[in-house]
Design an enzyme around this catalytic site. Structure first.
Site, PDB file in Angstrom:
ATOM      1  N   HIS A  28       7.943 -22.677   8.268  1.00 52.69           N
ATOM      2  CA  HIS A  28       7.325 -21.384   7.985  1.00 52.69           C
ATOM      3  C   HIS A  28       7.181 -21.197   6.477  1.00 52.69           C
ATOM      4  O   HIS A  28       8.123 -21.438   5.728  1.00 52.69           O
ATOM      5  CB  HIS A  28       8.216 -20.279   8.580  1.00 52.69           C
ATOM      6  N   HIS A  97       4.036 -16.121  -1.339  1.00 49.79           N
ATOM      7  CA  HIS A  97       4.749 -15.310  -0.341  1.00 49.79           C
ATOM      8  C   HIS A  97       5.472 -14.202  -1.104  1.00 49.79           C
ATOM      9  O   HIS A  97       6.664 -14.266  -1.355  1.00 49.79           O
ATOM     10  CB  HIS A  97       5.745 -16.158   0.457  1.00 49.79           C
TER      11      HIS A  97
END
Length: 319
Positions: A28, A97
């Protein structure tokens, strides 16, 4: 069987089935290991993250990084699916992110070298989200990706995903499947659209709710599609605020421990209309925990597809 060559080491019968019917470990936000003390806020950062970053940048970094192993280390652990978030900044493309990581093609050079030196392995690159990008920049990224990977890309002109087996991939020398989601322009045949490989987002901080979501959402899978089971929680602002001295890595350890039994109960393999759908890609944070035990669990599921082992129960990894 070795982690680095696990696809090569599968029995011939398993190498002949589609990669959408194998159990494949995935990471992820795969490139967040590139986030460091010099990383600046990226366009996807929520307002709370922006406020915290002004006073506690180290705290934000701890919760933005979902991987600590490099792309090459992940590949050697057995990861073959990579979840990517991309943002544009000053005309260049970066992974992100909440914070910017490295430039897009920096780790892809290592990945390309890996597949070129491991001709029996295959990887899936899932470009999940894009930020601060207009149509012209999407076109630019399309061109750069096609030029970079060239004939390594498994294209829709090569056949459907159901025809995309490891054996056929090696014969065609097509080792990269590239999924390009949420694109505002038409996709070239080298890229696969979002509906070809669904990846439902659990969006919960509860492991109990996560497990229920994973079981329920799998029922929507279609036989001609790949599928991603996201074995991750999504910490809310409140969740993080109440865990000031915790890290996402600690949370990932807890998720792995509680989901282990559910993962080992899953079956990969083909299924038909009207039959219970089977699993494909499993996605996790910090795939290097305990020497890559998550990858071991997932790869081991493929033994359930071997002859006379339909009822096998996975207990310990082969490695």
């Amino acid at each position: 069987m070795t982690k680095e060559h696990w696809m090569r080491d599968l029995p011939p019968d398993l190498r002949d089935i589609s990669i959408i019917n194998l159990a494949i470990p995935g990471s992820h936000n795969s490139m967040t290991y590139g986030i460091n003390s010099n990383s600046k806020l990226s366009p996807d950062a929520e307002s709370a993250i922006r406020r915290w970053h002004r006073f506690f940048p180290c705290f934000v970094r701890r919760w933005s990084k979902t991987q600590s192993s490099s792309i090459l280390e992940q590949l050697r652990l057995g990861v073959r699916y990579f979840d990517l978030r991309i943002a544009q900044n000053d005309g260049k493309f970066f992974y992100c992110h909440g914070l910017f990581a490295m430039e897009v093609f920096e780790p892809l050079r290592e990945l390309r070298q890996f597949v070129e030196t491991h001709p029996d392995e295959m990887v899936v690159l899932d470009l999940q989200h894009f930020y601060a990008m207009d149509v012209a920049q999407h076109q630019q990224l399309h061109t750069q990706l096609i030029q970079f990977f060239g004939p390594l890309l498994y294209s829709s002109t090569d056949g459907s995903l159901l025809e995309c087996s490891l054996t056929r991939s090696a014969q065609l020398q097509r080792q990269v499947v590239l999924i390009y989601r949420r694109c505002p322009i038409g996709l070239p045949p080298e890229f696969w659209p979002s509906y070809a490989w669904p990846t439902p987002w659990p969006n919960t901080a509860s492991v109990k709710q996560l497990q229920s979501f994973l079981s329920d959402s799998l029922l929507s899978r279609q036989p001609q599609q790949g599928y991603v089971s996201q074995c991750i929680i999504t910490p809310s602002g409140r969740y993080i605020a109440l865990r000031v001295f915790f890290t996402l890595k600690g949370t990932a350890k807890r998720v792995d421990k509680k989901l282990r039994h559910w993962i080992l109960e899953q079956f990969p393999g083909p299924f038909g209309a009207g039959q219970p759908p089977r699993s494909n890609v499993f996605l996790a944070d910090f795939v290097n925990l305990k020497d890559g035990q998550f990858c071991d669990w997932v790869v081991q599921l493929n033994t359930k597809l071997e002859p006379a082992q339909d009822e096998i129960t996975v207990k310990e990894p082969l490695y």
